[in-house]
Design a protein around this motif. Structure first.
Motif, short mmCIF file in Angstrom:
data_model
loop_
_atom_site.label_atom_id
_atom_site.label_comp_id
_atom_site.label_asym_id
_atom_site.label_seq_id
_atom_site.Cartn_x
_atom_site.Cartn_y
_atom_site.Cartn_z
N ARG A 77 0.81 -1.22 0.00
CA ARG A 77 0.00 0.00 0.00
C ARG A 77 0.85 1.27 0.00
NH1 ARG A 77 -4.87 -1.39 4.36
NH2 ARG A 77 -6.14 -2.66 2.94
N ALA A 78 2.12 1.14 0.32
CA ALA A 78 3.02 2.30 0.30
C ALA A 78 3.56 2.58 -1.10
CB ALA A 78 4.19 2.07 1.25
N LYS A 100 -3.62 -15.56 -1.72
CA LYS A 100 -5.05 -15.26 -1.65
C LYS A 100 -5.28 -13.90 -1.00
CE LYS A 100 -9.32 -16.91 0.54
NZ LYS A 100 -9.92 -17.96 1.44
N ASN A 101 -4.58 -13.62 0.09
CA ASN A 101 -4.76 -12.35 0.79
C ASN A 101 -4.32 -11.17 -0.05
OD1 ASN A 101 -5.89 -13.42 3.15
ND2 ASN A 101 -3.89 -13.79 4.07
N LEU A 102 -3.20 -11.31 -0.75
CA LEU A 102 -2.71 -10.23 -1.59
C LEU A 102 -3.65 -9.97 -2.77
CD1 LEU A 102 1.07 -11.14 -1.49
CD2 LEU A 102 0.09 -8.96 -0.74
N ASP A 103 -4.15 -11.04 -3.38
CA ASP A 103 -5.08 -10.87 -4.50
C ASP A 103 -6.33 -10.14 -4.04
OD1 ASP A 103 -3.35 -12.14 -6.23
OD2 ASP A 103 -4.36 -14.09 -6.12
N ARG A 104 -6.85 -10.52 -2.86
CA ARG A 104 -8.05 -9.86 -2.34
C ARG A 104 -7.79 -8.39 -2.05
NH1 ARG A 104 -10.11 -13.25 2.03
NH2 ARG A 104 -8.25 -12.54 3.10
N PHE A 107 -3.51 -6.68 -4.97
CA PHE A 107 -2.11 -6.72 -5.38
C PHE A 107 -1.80 -8.08 -6.02
CE2 PHE A 107 -2.22 -3.90 -1.58
CZ PHE A 107 -1.98 -2.71 -2.25
N GLY A 108 -1.99 -8.16 -7.32
CA GLY A 108 -1.73 -9.38 -8.04
C GLY A 108 -0.24 -9.61 -8.23
#
Length: 218
Positions: A77-78, A100-104, A107-108
């Motif tokens: 996010r930075a 999974k957490n990054l995609d949600r 951030f692919g």
């Protein structure tokens, strides 16, 4: 003073300063549901990493130790538009939860790439320098991780190393814990390395008594 009080203060500061964040909450919930250890940075520590990376103007970030991607999201996010983060995770199960957490979080793989395997095996394959490096992997290899980080840095790169106080055991030269000895070896290496200016800060909070090292490459 005890951990119960430190945790209460951490919770208060988080509630006072950080907005509600369903994406980060879901990342922690998925981590717990998958049985991953509850060792992610706290919300206030995540915000600190985010602020440090933004202050450094980081367009490229390297993270060692992904776990479920909680700190990775804070760091991603930075990034400005067009930025990237590469994060190294030893355990394929952890990496799958993190993906999974990054995609949600939006951030692919084009923004947040996960390198799966021992960092000492995957780091040699990286060539381009990074603006900001966060080391939160196994402590026994910290000196080697810092050396790789220096190879992957440029003048002005910020390096943060987590968990360097070890409940105060860092001062105990007789403690045979590989994590404690790993921190001590790293500190000696940094102290004698003219390429780095560094300091360390003790912390208390939800994660107990610990601290982090902050360094800047000349």
């Amino acid at each position: 003073m005890n951990r119960e009080l430190w945790t209460a203060v951490d919770d208060y500061l988080g509630d006072a300063l950080l907005p509600a964040d369903p994406v980060l909450d879901a990342a922690l919930a998925d981590s717990a549901a998958a049985g991953l250890p509850p060792i992610a940075v706290s919300p206030t520590q995540g915000r600190l990493l985010n602020l440090l990376a933004r202050t450094a103007g980081a367009r490229s970030i390297l993270e060692l130790g992904t776990l479920a991607g909680y700190s990775t999201i804070w760091l991603a996010r930075a990034l400005p538009t067009g930025g990237r983060i590469v994060t190294c995770e030893y355990d394929p199960k952890h990496a799958a939860v993190a993906r999974k957490n990054l995609d949600r979080a939006g951030f692919g793989p084009d923004v947040a790439e996960i390198l799966v395997g021992a960092a000492l095996d995957t780091l040699p394959g990286l060539r381009d320098p990074f603006d900001f490096i966060f080391i939160d992997a196994d402590k026994a290899n910290l000196a080697a991780y810092v050396e790789h980080s220096l190879r992957l840095s440029h003048p002005g790169t910020t390096i943060v190393v987590d968990n360097v106080v070890r409940d105060g055991e860092v001062i105990n030269a007789d403690n045979s814990d590989p994590a404690v000895q790993g921190v001590r070896t790293m500190l000696t290496a940094i102290h004698t390395d003219a390429r780095l200016d560094a300091t360390a800060i003790q912390t208390v909070g939800d994660k107990g008594y610990d601290g982090f090292l902050l360094a800047r490459v000349h």
